[in-house]
Design a protein around this motif. Sequence first.
Motif, PDB file in Angstrom:
ATOM      1  N   GLY A 415       0.804  -1.217   0.000  1.00  9.06           N
ATOM      2  CA  GLY A 415       0.000   0.000   0.000  1.00  9.06           C
ATOM      3  C   GLY A 415       0.830   1.257   0.000  1.00  9.06           C
ATOM      4  O   GLY A 415       0.357   2.333  -0.384  1.00  9.06           O
ATOM      5  N   SER A 416       2.089   1.147   0.438  1.00 13.23           N
ATOM      6  CA  SER A 416       3.022   2.279   0.413  1.00 13.23           C
ATOM      7  C   SER A 416       3.947   2.211  -0.797  1.00 13.23           C
ATOM      8  O   SER A 416       4.966   2.904  -0.841  1.00 13.23           O
ATOM      9  N   CYS A 417       3.598   1.362  -1.754  1.00 16.77           N
ATOM     10  CA  CYS A 417       4.348   1.222  -3.025  1.00 16.77           C
ATOM     11  C   CYS A 417       5.733   0.625  -2.812  1.00 16.77           C
ATOM     12  O   CYS A 417       6.658   0.880  -3.598  1.00 16.77           O
ATOM     13  N   GLU A 418       5.897  -0.184  -1.764  1.00 14.04           N
ATOM     14  CA  GLU A 418       7.176  -0.833  -1.506  1.00 14.04           C
ATOM     15  C   GLU A 418       7.126  -2.269  -2.026  1.00 14.04           C
ATOM     16  O   GLU A 418       7.116  -3.228  -1.261  1.00 14.04           O
ATOM     17  N   PHE A 419       7.024  -2.402  -3.341  1.00 12.89           N
ATOM     18  CA  PHE A 419       7.073  -3.749  -3.921  1.00 12.89           C
ATOM     19  C   PHE A 419       8.190  -3.803  -4.955  1.00 12.89           C
ATOM     20  O   PHE A 419       8.566  -2.786  -5.551  1.00 12.89           O
ATOM     21  N   GLU A 432       4.739   3.173 -10.935  1.00 13.39           N
ATOM     22  CA  GLU A 432       4.547   4.598 -11.199  1.00 13.39           C
ATOM     23  C   GLU A 432       3.137   5.035 -10.813  1.00 13.39           C
ATOM     24  O   GLU A 432       2.955   6.067 -10.152  1.00 13.39           O
ATOM     25  N   LEU A 433       2.135   4.222 -11.204  1.00  9.28           N
ATOM     26  CA  LEU A 433       0.758   4.565 -10.856  1.00  9.28           C
ATOM     27  C   LEU A 433       0.567   4.553  -9.347  1.00  9.28           C
ATOM     28  O   LEU A 433      -0.099   5.425  -8.783  1.00  9.28           O
ATOM     29  N   CYS A 434       1.155   3.569  -8.677  1.00  5.47           N
ATOM     30  CA  CYS A 434       1.007   3.485  -7.222  1.00  5.47           C
ATOM     31  C   CYS A 434       1.499   4.764  -6.540  1.00  5.47           C
ATOM     32  O   CYS A 434       0.830   5.319  -5.673  1.00  5.47           O
ATOM     33  N   LYS A 435       2.663   5.238  -6.944  1.00  3.34           N
ATOM     34  CA  LYS A 435       3.225   6.450  -6.318  1.00  3.34           C
ATOM     35  C   LYS A 435       2.360   7.677  -6.589  1.00  3.34           C
ATOM     36  O   LYS A 435       2.129   8.499  -5.693  1.00  3.34           O
ATOM     37  N   HIS A 440      -2.135  11.419  -4.325  1.00  2.00           N
ATOM     38  CA  HIS A 440      -3.386  12.135  -4.541  1.00  2.00           C
ATOM     39  C   HIS A 440      -4.589  11.503  -3.846  1.00  2.00           C
ATOM     40  O   HIS A 440      -5.730  11.854  -4.168  1.00  2.00           O
ATOM     41  N   ASN A 441      -4.345  10.600  -2.892  1.00  2.97           N
ATOM     42  CA  ASN A 441      -5.460   9.917  -2.226  1.00  2.97           C
ATOM     43  C   ASN A 441      -5.251   9.816  -0.720  1.00  2.97           C
ATOM     44  O   ASN A 441      -5.609   8.807  -0.095  1.00  2.97           O
ATOM     45  N   THR A 442      -4.717  10.854  -0.133  1.00  2.00           N
ATOM     46  CA  THR A 442      -4.411  10.823   1.305  1.00  2.00           C
ATOM     47  C   THR A 442      -5.678  10.705   2.157  1.00  2.00           C
ATOM     48  O   THR A 442      -5.669  10.030   3.189  1.00  2.00           O
ATOM     49  N   TRP A 443      -6.772  11.347   1.725  1.00  2.00           N
ATOM     50  CA  TRP A 443      -7.985  11.296   2.553  1.00  2.00           C
ATOM     51  C   TRP A 443      -8.654   9.925   2.470  1.00  2.00           C
ATOM     52  O   TRP A 443      -9.234   9.454   3.461  1.00  2.00           O
ATOM     53  N   ASP A 444      -8.580   9.264   1.327  1.00  2.00           N
ATOM     54  CA  ASP A 444      -9.091   7.888   1.250  1.00  2.00           C
ATOM     55  C   ASP A 444      -8.274   6.952   2.139  1.00  2.00           C
ATOM     56  O   ASP A 444      -8.825   6.046   2.786  1.00  2.00           O
ATOM     57  N   GLN A 445      -6.962   7.156   2.179  1.00  2.00           N
ATOM     58  CA  GLN A 445      -6.126   6.329   3.033  1.00  2.00           C
ATOM     59  C   GLN A 445      -6.477   6.544   4.505  1.00  2.00           C
ATOM     60  O   GLN A 445      -6.562   5.587   5.278  1.00  2.00           O
ATOM     61  N   LYS A 446      -6.704   7.798   4.868  1.00  6.08           N
ATOM     62  CA  LYS A 446      -7.106   8.096   6.256  1.00  6.08           C
ATOM     63  C   LYS A 446      -8.449   7.453   6.570  1.00  6.08           C
ATOM     64  O   LYS A 446      -8.662   6.929   7.669  1.00  6.08           O
ATOM     65  N   LEU A 447      -9.381   7.472   5.601  1.00  3.73           N
ATOM     66  CA  LEU A 447     -10.693   6.869   5.831  1.00  3.73           C
ATOM     67  C   LEU A 447     -10.561   5.361   6.006  1.00  3.73           C
ATOM     68  O   LEU A 447     -11.221   4.762   6.877  1.00  3.73           O
ATOM     69  N   TRP A 448      -9.717   4.750   5.209  1.00  2.00           N
ATOM     70  CA  TRP A 448      -9.475   3.315   5.339  1.00  2.00           C
ATOM     71  C   TRP A 448      -8.883   2.986   6.705  1.00  2.00           C
ATOM     72  O   TRP A 448      -9.339   2.055   7.386  1.00  2.00           O
ATOM     73  N   GLU A 449      -7.874   3.734   7.141  1.00  2.00           N
ATOM     74  CA  GLU A 449      -7.233   3.470   8.431  1.00  2.00           C
ATOM     75  C   GLU A 449      -8.234   3.655   9.572  1.00  2.00           C
ATOM     76  O   GLU A 449      -8.222   2.901  10.551  1.00  2.00           O
TER      77      GLU A 449
END
Length: 478
Positions: A415-419, A432-435, A440-449
């Motif tokens: 999820g942090s693009c460490e693959f 590239e897409l992951c990064k 551009h999706n910080t609020w979705d990540q916060k909602l998920w957490e």
Amino acid sequence: KAGYFNNFYIRNLLGSEEGPQIPWDGVAEEHFNKAKQILEDFDLVVPIDYLPEALPALQCVGGQRYDLGVSAATGQTGGKYAWPQARRVSSATDSNCNFRIDGSQTMKDKLDFCKAFKEHNEWDEKLFQWALDRWRGQNAGPCWNSENAPKFLDALQGVEAPKHPDQNSLVVFAHFHSAGGKEMCYWARRAMADPRSGVKLDNFQQVTGACNQVDPDPPENWLSQNVHTCEDMRRYSRQQGISNFQFIETAQDVRGPCQGMGFVTILRQPWARMECSQAKHRAYYKNASALIRSMRKGADPLDDATGWNYCTPYHAPTCQPFFKAGYFNNFYVRYLLGTVEGAPIPWGEVSEAHFEKAKQTLENFDLVIPLDYLADALPALQCAFGPNYDLGVDVTPGGRYNWTSKRKRSDPKRGSCEFALDGTAATAEKLELCKLFKEHNTWDQKLWEWALSRWEGRRAGRCWNETHSYSLAVQELP
């Protein structure tokens, strides 16, 4: 004669004296209004899309001298005389001549004919859309209106009043693509096969890939429903007949709470969901990256010039027509705020205020399930559905209807693009897409957490808290 190819519906309805005499391309709004008035004087106007539901209304037209065999006591779908149940669903894609060409001369001729026909039949198209909207709005004549339609549908399907009228008699599943929807759908179909479950899906839901009554593509089919209030949702669920479990993959325009209506959803770690949704075609990774790179803060995400619709074949859950470029910029938050508020938020301007509104929407849900814990969620789902449903919870894994036991654990590193890269272009494009997506999706990540923390702390809604847990649900079984 030639008028058959130039607004024939309207010519036919105006009769042999007036209709055939109208010059080619001379059909005008006055003729359209006359044709509408003629249909308004009919007892019933049935769009072929809804023919399977029309038998009770046809009985109303026939009156007491006719017995069309509507009674559900026969045990036959479609009543005593096997009223047709096959569906002919109008395709906006086809009617706009956007169907595929296979290279044959026949298909080329068909496309040429379609384009010519479309150009010269504007008023017939308007008349059909008007008739479709009337049926969906339960206003298609005295035998299909807001008073009669619910009774007719109940009569056709043998629907009984809920045993617990003060409890949920409709459950709405906010369906995020690539987040457990098919698991929920297949389980619901298994449950529906057993009358004890109380789960009912309409005919459309039983044939679509993910139990949606209306798929997101084309978008016009959802927008025409005008579903924005609790009552709208009730009306929408009844239009096809018996459904009491709705899958909404378009947008959450009805946020709840609603009396007698449960709301549930499944969330997935945002990048994991996006990676899965874009995996349908390798080119989607670089197409999505190009879209995100082209966007500037404050840009209109609904502008078609952004290039959001890069999918071939057209596939809305991957190229989402309600949110367009916004699908790649905090889609969870936008979806939960709906088409009116969430979709138009300029690129990069989803804010903490929007995040808090999205959280409040989920707090009003009966249950919010992180995909990581889907295998454990059946007892909590029973609580969300309520006593009018029996979801088959027992001491066996998966219960009576084989609820999923599969686990899809989120990988924080991924999820942090460490693959790791494997040297292929496809993996490089995915990274590239992951990064870009993560940026551009910080609020979705916060909602998920936040959702994950709520479940793990037993605070994931009315049906997963300190007094409702898996062990307690099993212990309370009779």
